[in-house]
Design an enzyme around this catalytic site. Structure first.
Site, PDB file in Angstrom:
ATOM      1  CE  LYS A 249      -6.667  -2.628 -18.540  1.00  0.00           C
ATOM      2  NZ  LYS A 249      -5.872  -2.434 -19.747  1.00  0.00           N
TER       3      LYS A 249
ATOM      4  CE1 TYR B 191      -3.962   1.116 -22.059  1.00  0.00           C
ATOM      5  CE2 TYR B 191      -1.614   0.908 -21.651  1.00  0.00           C
ATOM      6  CZ  TYR B 191      -2.874   1.235 -21.211  1.00  0.00           C
ATOM      7  OH  TYR B 191      -3.046   1.691 -19.935  1.00  0.00           O
TER       8      TYR B 191
ATOM      9  NE  ARG C   2      14.206  -9.060  -6.613  1.00  0.00           N
ATOM     10  CZ  ARG C   2      15.434  -9.612  -6.672  1.00  0.00           C
ATOM     11  NH1 ARG C   2      15.786 -10.326  -7.729  1.00  0.00           N
ATOM     12  NH2 ARG C   2      16.300  -9.450  -5.688  1.00  0.00           N
TER      13      ARG C   2
ATOM     14  CG  ASP D  12      -1.851  -6.074 -25.642  1.00  0.00           C
ATOM     15  OD1 ASP D  12      -2.762  -6.751 -25.120  1.00  0.00           O
ATOM     16  OD2 ASP D  12      -1.456  -4.985 -25.165  1.00  0.00           O
TER      17      ASP D  12
HETATM   18  C1  LIG Z   1      -4.638  -1.822 -20.052  1.00  0.00           C
HETATM   19  C2  LIG Z   1      -3.873  -2.298 -21.195  1.00  0.00           C
HETATM   20  C3  LIG Z   1      -2.471  -2.404 -21.142  1.00  0.00           C
HETATM   21  C4  LIG Z   1      -1.663  -1.956 -19.945  1.00  0.00           C
HETATM   22  O1  LIG Z   1      -1.920  -2.740 -18.818  1.00  0.00           O
HETATM   23  P1  LIG Z   1      -1.763  -2.218 -17.310  1.00  0.00           P
HETATM   24  O2  LIG Z   1      -2.127  -3.438 -16.529  1.00  0.00           O
HETATM   25  O3  LIG Z   1      -2.711  -1.072 -17.121  1.00  0.00           O
HETATM   26  O4  LIG Z   1      -0.358  -1.797 -17.141  1.00  0.00           O
HETATM   27  C5  LIG Z   1      -1.802  -2.920 -22.244  1.00  0.00           C
HETATM   28  N1  LIG Z   1      -2.484  -3.285 -23.348  1.00  0.00           N
HETATM   29  C6  LIG Z   1      -3.815  -3.176 -23.439  1.00  0.00           C
HETATM   30  C7  LIG Z   1      -4.492  -3.599 -24.706  1.00  0.00           C
HETATM   31  C8  LIG Z   1      -4.566  -2.689 -22.379  1.00  0.00           C
HETATM   32  O5  LIG Z   1      -5.896  -2.575 -22.489  1.00  0.00           O
END
Ligand SMILES: *Cc1c(COP(=O)(O)O)cnc(C)c1O
Length: 372
Positions: A196, A99, A47, A171
């Site tokens: 992603k 998001y 962890r 982000d």
């Molecule tokens: C998918 C996504 C998230 C969240 O990510 P997870 O891995 O699904 O928790 C945050 N910001 C953006 C822009 C995303 O496309």
């Protein structure tokens, strides 16, 4: 070295014990102490730190041009860690089109923590300025945004935030460091859903916070990571690190394909509107051209005929897969309002697509038949 080279090599080398070219996966949760009671390798308990997570964190910091990274079990856990590093009474300015999970974290979870949030249109700089308060500690940017591909001017927002000493968190999930380097435009922290494009194959859920400097704020993020425990697992870290090695070349393919699909939709009479920052008539095209080296792989569009026809178009897709998420090799299509639920502000006929790495002609042929 160039970013493609860093992506291939950063964070790992040939395994000295075996000569293995691909890194081994360290599933061990615990690591042996030396006879003096210390930890000779720096690892004690998974962890707090794990070799695969460390490799991923090094690679991600290298390609973002940051000082350090903390990897989490999801993008949402990474977002939460940044916000939990703030104190009750602090204030966050966030985009109205963040998001939806980020909006929920701010509105439903962090409000219980006493964190205040104001949501604004980040492309309206006067509105951003008005939203800033003396207690504002973070200005959250997400660009390009979901689902209308609004592009925020990172440098302009950073100048506004900097004037009151607020940190800019960007982000960078949709653009990736291959196409957009937020630190070069004044951001202090970058957040990723590595689920992603960085993972890139729709087979791993994870996230990360990258810091421009290893300062006190990032030390708090690290504390949330190690004490809170929302860490990226060893195999998940290994998968994302593998994805990063081909990121820049995959992004080139996503960009080339998306440009071709966007041009097809823009010129088609059955389509009312197409949202892609690479199109010269996109309202934020100039900002996108200035701060991105490519316009990404995400496109939204509105076919004529309202919500029912949009659902029918999605239903007729054969090559595109009807699923949410983005960034994989396969193209995905979704009727966005149904994903976001009843309180959504997304137009009822809006379709969002993640353009994959198939041949663009095959994707266009599929959309052509699906439009009916
Ligand atoms: C998918 C996504 C998230 C969240 O990510 P997870 O891995 O699904 O928790 C945050 N910001 C953006 C822009 C995303 O496309």
């Amino acid at each position: 070295m160039h970013k493609e080279t860093l992506a291939v090599h950063a964070g790992h080398g040939v395994d000295p014990a075996t000569g293995a070219v691909a890194p081994p996966i360290y599933l061990s949760t615990t690591f042996e102490r030396g006879t003096d009671g210390g930890y000779p390798t720096g690892y004690s308990y998974s962890r707090a730190g794990n070799p695969n997570r460390a490799q991923l964190e090094t690679a991600l910091a290298a390609i973002e041009g940051g000082a350090a990274t903390a990897a989490f079990g999801s993008g949402s856990a990474a977002t939460l860690a940044v916000l939990q590093s703030l104190a009750p009474g602090d204030h966050v300015v966030a985009p109205t089109d963040a998001y939806h999970g980020t909006t929920r974290i701010l509105r439903d979870l962090m409000s219980r923590w006493g964190l205040a949030a104001t949501f604004v249109d980040m492309t309206d700089l006067a509105a951003v300025e008005r939203a800033i308060e003396a207690r504002t500690r973070v200005v959250w940017i997400e660009t390009p945004s979901n689902p209308l591909l609004h592009v925020t001017d990172i440098a302009a927002v950073a100048a506004i935030a900097g004037a009151v000493g607020a940190r800019v968190v960007c982000d960078n999930t949709w653009a990736t460091p291959a196409l957009q380097q937020p630190f070069a435009h004044g951001a202090d922290l970058v957040v990723h859903s590595t689920t992603k494009y960085l993972g890139g194959h729709s087979d791993v859920l994870s996230g990360a916070v990258v810091a421009k400097a290893e300062d006190d704020f990032f030390a708090r993020v690290r504390e949330v990571q190690a004490v809170g425990g929302g860490v990226a697992a060893p195999f998940d870290s290994w998968l994302v690190a593998r994805g990063i090695r081909s990121l820049h070349w995959r992004m080139r393919g996503h960009v080339v394909n998306a440009a071709a699909v966007a041009a097809f939709l823009r010129d088609d009479q059955r389509v009312e509107a197409t949202y892609y920052p690479g199109l010269p008539d996109h309202p934020n095209h100039a900002v996108a051209a200035r701060q991105m080296s490519g316009f990404g792989g995400m496109i939204s569009f509105q076919p004529r005929g309202g919500s029912a026809n949009a659902l029918a178009v999605v239903g007729r897709a054969r090559l595109f897969i009807r699923a949410t998420s983005l960034g994989g090799t396969e193209s995905l299509i979704e009727h966005r309002a149904s994903v976001e639920g009843p309180q959504t502000r997304t137009p009822g006929n809006l379709i969002r697509m993640s353009i994959g790495l198939e041949h663009a002609d095959d994707l266009i042929a599929d959309l052509d038949q699906a439009l009916g």
